[in-house]
Each structure stands twice: as structure tokens, then as C-alpha cells.
Design a protein around this motif. Structure first.
Motif, PDB file in Angstrom:
ATOM      1  N   LEU A 101       0.848  -1.189   0.000  1.00  0.00           N
ATOM      2  CA  LEU A 101       0.000   0.000   0.000  1.00  0.00           C
ATOM      3  C   LEU A 101       0.887   1.244   0.000  1.00  0.00           C
ATOM      4  O   LEU A 101       1.932   1.264   0.657  1.00  0.00           O
ATOM      5  N   THR A 115      -2.164   0.961  -4.678  1.00  0.00           N
ATOM      6  CA  THR A 115      -1.566  -0.296  -4.245  1.00  0.00           C
ATOM      7  C   THR A 115      -0.886  -0.940  -5.444  1.00  0.00           C
ATOM      8  O   THR A 115      -1.272  -0.696  -6.589  1.00  0.00           O
ATOM      9  N   LEU A 151      -5.291  -6.526   1.293  1.00  0.00           N
ATOM     10  CA  LEU A 151      -5.190  -5.087   1.525  1.00  0.00           C
ATOM     11  C   LEU A 151      -5.828  -4.698   2.866  1.00  0.00           C
ATOM     12  O   LEU A 151      -5.298  -3.842   3.583  1.00  0.00           O
ATOM     13  N   ARG A 152      -6.946  -5.329   3.181  1.00  0.00           N
ATOM     14  CA  ARG A 152      -7.613  -5.038   4.459  1.00  0.00           C
ATOM     15  C   ARG A 152      -6.708  -5.382   5.635  1.00  0.00           C
ATOM     16  O   ARG A 152      -6.593  -4.623   6.598  1.00  0.00           O
ATOM     17  N   SER A 164      -4.857 -10.891  -9.850  1.00  0.00           N
ATOM     18  CA  SER A 164      -6.082 -10.246  -9.383  1.00  0.00           C
ATOM     19  C   SER A 164      -5.867  -9.601  -8.019  1.00  0.00           C
ATOM     20  O   SER A 164      -5.004 -10.014  -7.231  1.00  0.00           O
ATOM     21  N   LEU A 165      -6.667  -8.587  -7.732  1.00  0.00           N
ATOM     22  CA  LEU A 165      -6.554  -7.843  -6.488  1.00  0.00           C
ATOM     23  C   LEU A 165      -7.175  -8.636  -5.343  1.00  0.00           C
ATOM     24  O   LEU A 165      -8.281  -9.163  -5.478  1.00  0.00           O
ATOM     25  N   SER A 166      -6.481  -8.718  -4.235  1.00  0.00           N
ATOM     26  CA  SER A 166      -6.996  -9.395  -3.053  1.00  0.00           C
ATOM     27  C   SER A 166      -7.403  -8.343  -2.020  1.00  0.00           C
ATOM     28  O   SER A 166      -6.548  -7.745  -1.362  1.00  0.00           O
ATOM     29  N   THR A 167      -8.707  -8.104  -1.904  1.00  0.00           N
ATOM     30  CA  THR A 167      -9.172  -7.121  -0.918  1.00  0.00           C
ATOM     31  C   THR A 167      -8.866  -7.575   0.503  1.00  0.00           C
ATOM     32  O   THR A 167      -8.638  -6.751   1.384  1.00  0.00           O
ATOM     33  N   GLU A 168      -8.846  -8.881   0.727  1.00  0.00           N
ATOM     34  CA  GLU A 168      -8.524  -9.388   2.061  1.00  0.00           C
ATOM     35  C   GLU A 168      -7.081  -9.047   2.426  1.00  0.00           C
ATOM     36  O   GLU A 168      -6.783  -8.632   3.555  1.00  0.00           O
TER      37      GLU A 168
END
Length: 386
Positions: free
Chosen positions: A221, A306, A284-285, A278-282
Motif C-alpha cells: 500500500l 496499491t 489489503l484489508r 487479481s486484487l486481493s481485498t482481504e
């Protein structure tokens, strides 16, 4: 041409730099731009703090000295910053484990200074309260990785062929290498260095051998520009366990650092998902939450972007460096996982020594490309930090 290096990341650039300094004529070829792979997706970590005593730490200490030498001749854009690292412990049990870890590091030459709980804020005023203590590592540093790779490659004077994928490693009837082929040309040389990072296994296969390099995805990030709220590279002790782990599952532990330009960088996650971009929202969270737990001041800071990339992972967590006895003339310099930027100069020096028959700067045996890689577990460092 004496040697062709496949890969224009920081490891390939360092190999070119030290091979050229040893008097060899060098060509570097890459299917993309300079630093187009793992290097360009890195944070620029030059760490000794996360490595237990052993071959990788020896290579890191050598590289730390070499980076200091290189920094004096590199332009300001490389952002070499000997900021030091700070590893913090949330409780006394973890702090005790860190003491044992640091004791082994000190015996290997690392400067590890214990910091009491009431002294942490003198180093990092915005750290969260309630931490049990930590260790300060003055030898930790940082560079801007893409700039460092570009400047090293330029300083090497190597012939550079970008945007050209290697489609074949050419070999004599005897089996020895004789160069490489791209869609545009053949580059003849008696030695070929595989510095292809995450694609190192594919290059090994082209040469008729094997190297079990796997991609390990990681996210970073980037916050809005801030005053220097984070002075060092700061991370919790569980990051050491994540680095040493062989798990394929998502792992995350915040590594937080300021930059000369202002943004704060927040890593690091690790997971083996092949080349899934692919983006992993988990992921990043988790990173955002862990960073805010370490530095509450970041809780309301905007994340501007990011990025993510793939670390070249080998099962025993050591890079493959040096000649491959299965294919005469083939050398490997890959599999550094997330430490390639930090380990690049030492790797380049080892490769140059192997190419010229000079005395190596340290014992190269642990990095042999034909070793039994096994299926390493967490290792001592991971256990120490749990």
C-alpha cells in the motif's frame, strides 16, 4: 561476448556490474524493461534484521557493505537511505524470543540493540502504546529499487537488449551452453547467467535442467505524502515468521516505512497463487489494519494506490547462486524471494568470481543450484518469532 545475463532486474544488473568490473564483456537481455518484474514491485528493502544466522545472513552482511560502497557513486534518485530497522514485540514472550534471535545474529556480525518499552517512542514517536520492547538494527537500509537497477546496469556498460524474450538457451553437442536466442538475434557467449527472477525455473528448463522457483505474490500500500511520521523501517516480530514460512496460504504482517518523497509504504503479504494478478481485498484489508495497529496516526490517512508483484520463491528459502554442474557454462542467480534487492550486490560478486575463477567473497556451497531443495518448513527464525 564473455557472458549473457538473462534478466534486467536488480540481481541481473548487479551481476552485469561486477562481471564488467572483473574485466568481462557482458550482454543483458530481458523480455521487458529494466526492473519490469519483481524489482519494480519491491519496496527496496536492504535488511539484515529479518535473517537468522546462516548463509543468507552472511550474504546480506556482505551486500550491506557493498550497497554502502555503491551508494557513494549512485545519484540521489536511487534514494539510498541507511535509516535502520526497528522490530517490535507485543508481549514479553515474543520479546524473549527476539532476544535469542538477536543473540545468534550478533555472533554473525549484526548490530542488534535491544530497546526497552519506555524508549521505543524516542525512536518512533507515533508508535502505538503498550508494546513490550524491540530491537533496533542500524544496518538496515532502503533504496528505490527500479532506479538502483537502472543505475547499476548503466554503470556496467553492458550491451542491453530489452523487450526480447529468450526463446532458447543454445548448447554445443557436448551439452555446454554457447549463448541464447531471442526472436531478433542470437547472442553467442560461453557463459549464460539465469537472473530471470520468478521465471528462473522456465529459463532453467530451456537450458535442459531444473530449478524449483515458484512465484509468491505480495501487495504493498502507498499512502498520500506525509511529514516523516515513520523514521525507520518498522515491523512486528511475526514478519520474521512469515518470511521463513513455507506456507502457500495468505500471510500478512505490516512492514511500515516512510520515504524521502513523503508517502508511507505498507507491506507485506505473502501467498502462493501462481501468477494470479487479481486484487486481493482481504490482503489489503489486513495490511491496512495491521499498519494502523502499529501506527494509529495512519488510521485516517488516505491510501493513494496499491501495487503487487511476485517474489521468486525456493523451498529452502535460499537463492540459487553459481554454476550449474548439470549444464556447463550455465550459472544461476535467482530465487531470492523478497530479499533480492538487498542481496543483489553479494550475488553479483559471487557470480563474477565464479565466471573468472577468482576467490569467492564467501562460501558459495550453500547456494549451489543443484542442491536438494527439499520442502523446508518454517525454520528456526519462524519458530523464534512465533
Amino acid at each position: 561476448m564473455d557472458v549473457v545475463i538473462i534478466g534486467a532486474g536488480v540481481v541481473g544488473a548487479a551481476c552485469a556490474y561486477y562481471a564488467s568490473r572483473a574485466g568481462l564483456s557482458v550482454a543483458v537481455v530481458d523480455r521487458g524493461p529494466v526492473a519490469g518484474g519483481t524489482t519494480g514491485a519491491g519496496e527496496g528493502n536492504l535488511l539484515v534484521s529479518d535473517k537468522e544466522a546462516g548463509p543468507e545472513l552472511d550474504l546480506a552482511l556482505l551486500s550491506t557493505r557493498l550497497w554502502r560502497e555503491l551508494a557513494s557513486g549512485l545519484p540521489p534518485e536511487t534514494e539510498y537511505e541507511p535509516k535502520g530497522g526497528l522490530v517490535v514485540a507485543p508481549d514479553e514472550t515474543t520479546l524473549k524470543a527476539l532476544r535469542g534471535f538477536a543473540e545468534g545474529q550478533r555472533a554473525a556480525g549484526v548490530d542488534a540493540v535491544e530497546v526497552a518499552a519506555d524508549s521505543l517512542h524516542a525512536l518512533e514517536p507515533h508508535l502505538a502504546p503498550g508494546l513490550a520492547g524491540g530491537f533496533h538494527y542500524p544496518q538496515d537500509a532502503q533504496v528505490q529499487p527500479a532506479q538502483a537497477a537502472a543505475r547499476l546496469l548503466a554503470a556496467s556498460g553492458a550491451e542491453t537488449y530489452l523487450g526480447e524474450e529468450v526463446t532458447a538457451v543454445l548448447r554445443h553437442p557436448s551439452g555446454a551452453v554457447r549463448g541464447v536466442r531471442t526472436p531478433r538475434r542470437e547472442l553467442a557467449a560461453p557463459a549464460v547467467v539465469n537472473a530471470a527472477g520468478t521465471w528462473g525455473g522456465a529459463i532453467a528448463a530451456l537450458a535442459g535442467t531444473t530449478l524449483p522457483v515458484l512465484p509468491r505474490r505480495g501487495f504493498v500500500l502507498v499512502t498520500e505524502p506525509l511529514p516523516r511520521v515513520v523514521r525507520h523501517k518498522v515491523y512486528a516480530a511475526d514478519y520474521i515468521a512469515d518470511v521463513a514460512s513455507g506456507s502457500a496460504a495468505l500471510q500478512s504482517s505490516a512492514v511500515v516505512e516512510g520515504t524521502p518523497a513523503g508517502p508511507v509504504l505498507i507491506g507485506a503479504t505473502r501467498e502462493r497463487v501462481g501468477f494470479d494478478r487479481s486484487l486481493s481485498t482481504e490482503a489489503l484489508r489486513r495490511l491496512a489494519g495491521q499498519a494502523a495497529a502499529l501506527f494509529p496516526v495512519l488510521a485516517d490517512v488516505r491510501v493513494l494506490r496499491t501495487y503487487h508483484g511476485f517474489r521468486p520463491y525456493l523451498p529452502d528459502h535460499l537463492p540459487a547462486i553459481g554454476p550449474d554442474p548439470r549444464v556447463p557454462g550455465l550459472l544461476h542467480a535467482c530465487g531470492h524471494e523478497g530479499a533480492g534487492i538487498g542481496l543483489a550486490p553479494g550475488t553479483g560478486l559471487l557470480i563474477a568470481a565464479a565466471l573468472t575463477g577468482a576467490r569467492p567473497p564467501l562460501d558459495p556451497a550453500p547456494f549451489r543450484p543443484d542442491r536438494d531443495f527439499g520442502a523446508a518448513g518454517t525454520g528456526a527464525a519462524g519458530e523464534a518469532a512465533r
